[in-house]
Design a protein around this motif. Structure first.
Motif, PDB file in Angstrom:
ATOM      1  N   ALA A  26      -6.639  -4.526 -57.347  1.00 49.35           N
ATOM      2  CA  ALA A  26      -7.450  -5.484 -58.088  1.00 49.35           C
ATOM      3  C   ALA A  26      -7.176  -5.433 -59.582  1.00 49.35           C
ATOM      4  O   ALA A  26      -7.552  -6.342 -60.319  1.00 49.35           O
ATOM      5  N   ALA A  27      -6.527  -4.343 -60.038  1.00 51.27           N
ATOM      6  CA  ALA A  27      -6.171  -4.245 -61.456  1.00 51.27           C
ATOM      7  C   ALA A  27      -4.929  -5.063 -61.779  1.00 51.27           C
ATOM      8  O   ALA A  27      -4.472  -5.079 -62.916  1.00 51.27           O
ATOM      9  N   SER A  28      -4.336  -5.739 -60.770  1.00 48.44           N
ATOM     10  CA  SER A  28      -3.146  -6.552 -60.979  1.00 48.44           C
ATOM     11  C   SER A  28      -3.457  -7.712 -61.912  1.00 48.44           C
ATOM     12  O   SER A  28      -4.602  -8.098 -62.111  1.00 48.44           O
ATOM     13  N   LEU A  29      -2.407  -8.296 -62.445  1.00 52.69           N
ATOM     14  CA  LEU A  29      -2.580  -9.500 -63.246  1.00 52.69           C
ATOM     15  C   LEU A  29      -3.159 -10.617 -62.374  1.00 52.69           C
ATOM     16  O   LEU A  29      -2.872 -10.699 -61.180  1.00 52.69           O
ATOM     17  N   PRO A  30      -3.964 -11.505 -62.951  1.00 53.51           N
ATOM     18  CA  PRO A  30      -4.528 -12.598 -62.164  1.00 53.51           C
ATOM     19  C   PRO A  30      -3.480 -13.653 -61.839  1.00 53.51           C
ATOM     20  O   PRO A  30      -2.453 -13.763 -62.508  1.00 53.51           O
ATOM     21  N   VAL A  31      -3.760 -14.435 -60.817  1.00 55.38           N
ATOM     22  CA  VAL A  31      -2.934 -15.591 -60.472  1.00 55.38           C
ATOM     23  C   VAL A  31      -3.628 -16.829 -61.024  1.00 55.38           C
ATOM     24  O   VAL A  31      -4.824 -17.038 -60.814  1.00 55.38           O
ATOM     25  N   LEU A  32      -2.881 -17.639 -61.752  1.00 55.18           N
ATOM     26  CA  LEU A  32      -3.430 -18.871 -62.307  1.00 55.18           C
ATOM     27  C   LEU A  32      -3.590 -19.904 -61.197  1.00 55.18           C
ATOM     28  O   LEU A  32      -2.641 -20.203 -60.470  1.00 55.18           O
ATOM     29  N   ILE A  33      -4.792 -20.438 -61.055  1.00 55.51           N
ATOM     30  CA  ILE A  33      -5.116 -21.431 -60.037  1.00 55.51           C
ATOM     31  C   ILE A  33      -5.496 -22.733 -60.743  1.00 55.51           C
ATOM     32  O   ILE A  33      -6.451 -22.756 -61.525  1.00 55.51           O
ATOM     33  N   VAL A  34      -4.759 -23.811 -60.479  1.00 58.36           N
ATOM     34  CA  VAL A  34      -5.034 -25.099 -61.114  1.00 58.36           C
ATOM     35  C   VAL A  34      -5.595 -26.060 -60.061  1.00 58.36           C
ATOM     36  O   VAL A  34      -4.922 -26.381 -59.076  1.00 58.36           O
ATOM     37  N   LEU A  35      -6.844 -26.498 -60.273  1.00 56.92           N
ATOM     38  CA  LEU A  35      -7.528 -27.408 -59.357  1.00 56.92           C
ATOM     39  C   LEU A  35      -7.814 -28.727 -60.065  1.00 56.92           C
ATOM     40  O   LEU A  35      -7.839 -28.798 -61.296  1.00 56.92           O
ATOM     41  N   HIS A  36      -8.089 -29.782 -59.277  1.00 57.80           N
ATOM     42  CA  HIS A  36      -8.179 -31.121 -59.856  1.00 57.80           C
ATOM     43  C   HIS A  36      -9.496 -31.848 -59.612  1.00 57.80           C
ATOM     44  O   HIS A  36      -9.653 -32.976 -60.090  1.00 57.80           O
ATOM     45  N   GLN A  37     -10.413 -31.258 -58.882  1.00 58.54           N
ATOM     46  CA  GLN A  37     -11.721 -31.863 -58.685  1.00 58.54           C
ATOM     47  C   GLN A  37     -12.794 -30.800 -58.908  1.00 58.54           C
ATOM     48  O   GLN A  37     -12.537 -29.609 -58.758  1.00 58.54           O
ATOM     49  N   GLU A  38     -13.996 -31.243 -59.240  1.00 59.42           N
ATOM     50  CA  GLU A  38     -15.069 -30.297 -59.536  1.00 59.42           C
ATOM     51  C   GLU A  38     -15.415 -29.440 -58.332  1.00 59.42           C
ATOM     52  O   GLU A  38     -15.809 -28.285 -58.475  1.00 59.42           O
ATOM     53  N   THR A  39     -15.297 -29.993 -57.132  1.00 57.51           N
ATOM     54  CA  THR A  39     -15.683 -29.262 -55.923  1.00 57.51           C
ATOM     55  C   THR A  39     -14.507 -28.610 -55.218  1.00 57.51           C
ATOM     56  O   THR A  39     -14.696 -28.004 -54.163  1.00 57.51           O
ATOM     57  N   SER A  40     -13.299 -28.720 -55.761  1.00 62.79           N
ATOM     58  CA  SER A  40     -12.124 -28.138 -55.101  1.00 62.79           C
ATOM     59  C   SER A  40     -12.176 -26.617 -55.123  1.00 62.79           C
ATOM     60  O   SER A  40     -12.714 -26.007 -56.055  1.00 62.79           O
ATOM     61  N   THR A  41     -11.591 -26.004 -54.095  1.00 63.26           N
ATOM     62  CA  THR A  41     -11.471 -24.548 -54.022  1.00 63.26           C
ATOM     63  C   THR A  41     -10.028 -24.196 -53.662  1.00 63.26           C
ATOM     64  O   THR A  41      -9.297 -25.041 -53.127  1.00 63.26           O
ATOM     65  N   PRO A  42      -9.606 -22.966 -53.919  1.00 63.14           N
ATOM     66  CA  PRO A  42      -8.250 -22.555 -53.525  1.00 63.14           C
ATOM     67  C   PRO A  42      -8.122 -22.222 -52.050  1.00 63.14           C
ATOM     68  O   PRO A  42      -7.044 -21.848 -51.586  1.00 63.14           O
ATOM     69  N   GLY A  43      -9.206 -22.338 -51.290  1.00 63.75           N
ATOM     70  CA  GLY A  43      -9.142 -22.193 -49.841  1.00 63.75           C
ATOM     71  C   GLY A  43      -8.463 -20.930 -49.369  1.00 63.75           C
ATOM     72  O   GLY A  43      -8.660 -19.847 -49.910  1.00 63.75           O
ATOM     73  N   ARG A  44      -7.652 -21.076 -48.323  1.00 61.07           N
ATOM     74  CA  ARG A  44      -7.002 -19.906 -47.718  1.00 61.07           C
ATOM     75  C   ARG A  44      -5.971 -19.257 -48.629  1.00 61.07           C
ATOM     76  O   ARG A  44      -5.715 -18.061 -48.508  1.00 61.07           O
ATOM     77  N   VAL A  45      -5.357 -20.042 -49.502  1.00 56.69           N
ATOM     78  CA  VAL A  45      -4.411 -19.444 -50.445  1.00 56.69           C
ATOM     79  C   VAL A  45      -5.148 -18.466 -51.351  1.00 56.69           C
ATOM     80  O   VAL A  45      -4.700 -17.350 -51.596  1.00 56.69           O
ATOM     81  N   GLY A  46      -6.298 -18.887 -51.848  1.00 53.45           N
ATOM     82  CA  GLY A  46      -7.113 -17.985 -52.659  1.00 53.45           C
ATOM     83  C   GLY A  46      -7.564 -16.769 -51.883  1.00 53.45           C
ATOM     84  O   GLY A  46      -7.547 -15.640 -52.402  1.00 53.45           O
ATOM     85  N   ASN A  47      -7.959 -16.974 -50.632  1.00 53.68           N
ATOM     86  CA  ASN A  47      -8.379 -15.837 -49.805  1.00 53.68           C
ATOM     87  C   ASN A  47      -7.245 -14.836 -49.612  1.00 53.68           C
ATOM     88  O   ASN A  47      -7.456 -13.621 -49.664  1.00 53.68           O
ATOM     89  N   ALA A  48      -6.028 -15.366 -49.385  1.00 56.07           N
ATOM     90  CA  ALA A  48      -4.877 -14.477 -49.175  1.00 56.07           C
ATOM     91  C   ALA A  48      -4.559 -13.683 -50.432  1.00 56.07           C
ATOM     92  O   ALA A  48      -4.222 -12.496 -50.371  1.00 56.07           O
ATOM     93  N   LEU A  49      -4.662 -14.329 -51.592  1.00 57.14           N
ATOM     94  CA  LEU A  49      -4.389 -13.633 -52.851  1.00 57.14           C
ATOM     95  C   LEU A  49      -5.453 -12.580 -53.137  1.00 57.14           C
ATOM     96  O   LEU A  49      -5.138 -11.471 -53.575  1.00 57.14           O
ATOM     97  N   ARG A  50      -6.717 -12.913 -52.907  1.00 60.89           N
ATOM     98  CA  ARG A  50      -7.781 -11.937 -53.116  1.00 60.89           C
ATOM     99  C   ARG A  50      -7.606 -10.737 -52.189  1.00 60.89           C
ATOM    100  O   ARG A  50      -7.840  -9.592 -52.585  1.00 60.89           O
ATOM    101  N   ALA A  51      -7.193 -11.001 -50.958  1.00 61.51           N
ATOM    102  CA  ALA A  51      -6.994  -9.910 -50.006  1.00 61.51           C
ATOM    103  C   ALA A  51      -5.898  -8.961 -50.453  1.00 61.51           C
ATOM    104  O   ALA A  51      -5.918  -7.773 -50.115  1.00 61.51           O
TER     105      ALA A  51
END
Length: 223
Positions: A26-51
């Motif tokens: 978790a001390a790794s550098l963050p991954v930049l996530i660019v979204l385009h709507q107010e309600t958008s989420t990174p979904g499974r890609v975000g889950n995989a990166l967090r894992a």
């Protein structure tokens, strides 16, 4: 609801690791996530990166969030999709396309999904346009990978969770009448058949993609 931030690190979501390995990662550098709507989420890609232990630095340039001048403080970047097109004249669309030059030049892991893939193509000088017969691919279709590079673009959506599929097939129901689009019930039938394999593939892909070192580092190591 506003997602604008006054400080860059206010949008960083830490990975809630519960063991020594996860805490260290978790001390790794963050991954930049660019979204385009107010309600958008990174979904499974975000889950995989967090894992894997990567925090997510979520930004929405459409609503005023800036993009960094360098990715030296990020492990990589993902630009997600949206209902807009890379051909749209909006300033934020043009800025995002131009910004992709940074991860390409710095040879940082970059992934474009749907709109993000269109933006990558435009940055590299390719033409982005609808199918000449108006056909679409909405649903489950076979795909063929190309040779890997230091950047990837997907026109499909490995990020879609079960909840996202419900929302998309409901709010975007009008698209189900387009030539080549599968009806709503086939989306869920396809998910029942392919989802386990797709989820395993995404986990392996993200792990390999984020671990790719910039070419300069690899050349130094080889020497």
């Amino acid at each position: 609801m506003s997602f604008r931030s006054s400080k860059n690190d206010e949008n960083i979501l830490p990975f809630p690791g519960r063991n020594a390995v996860a805490s260290a990662a978790a001390a790794s550098l963050p991954v930049l996530i660019v979204l385009h709507q107010e309600t958008s989420t990174p979904g499974r890609v975000g889950n995989a990166l967090r894992a894997l232990g990567y925090p997510l630095d979520i930004r929405r340039p459409r609503f005023g969030d800036p993009l960094p001048d360098t990715l030296e403080r990020h492990a990589g970047a993902v630009i997600f999709g949206g209902p807009m097109s890379a051909n749209d004249p909006d300033d934020y669309v043009r800025r995002e396309i131009d910004w992709i030059e940074i991860p390409l030049r710095e040879q940082r892991p970059f992934l474009g999904i749907c709109l993000g893939a269109q933006m990558l193509a435009k940055q590299l000088g390719a033409q982005v346009a609808p199918h000449h017969e108006g056909r679409v691919e909405v649903g489950y279709y076979p795909i063929r990978p190309t040779a890997d590079g230091h950047a990837f673009g997907f026109q499909f959506h490995p990020d879609v969770t079960y909840a996202m599929m419900h929302r998309w097939t409901t709010r975007g129901g009008v698209r189900m009448d387009s030539p080549g689009a599968q009806p709503r019930h086939l989306h869920f039938e396809g998910r029942a058949v392919h989802d386990v394999i797709e989820r395993a593939w995404l986990k392996n892909f993200i792990a390999g993609w984020i671990a790719r070192a910039p070419r300069a580092i690899m050349l130094d190591a080889a020497e």
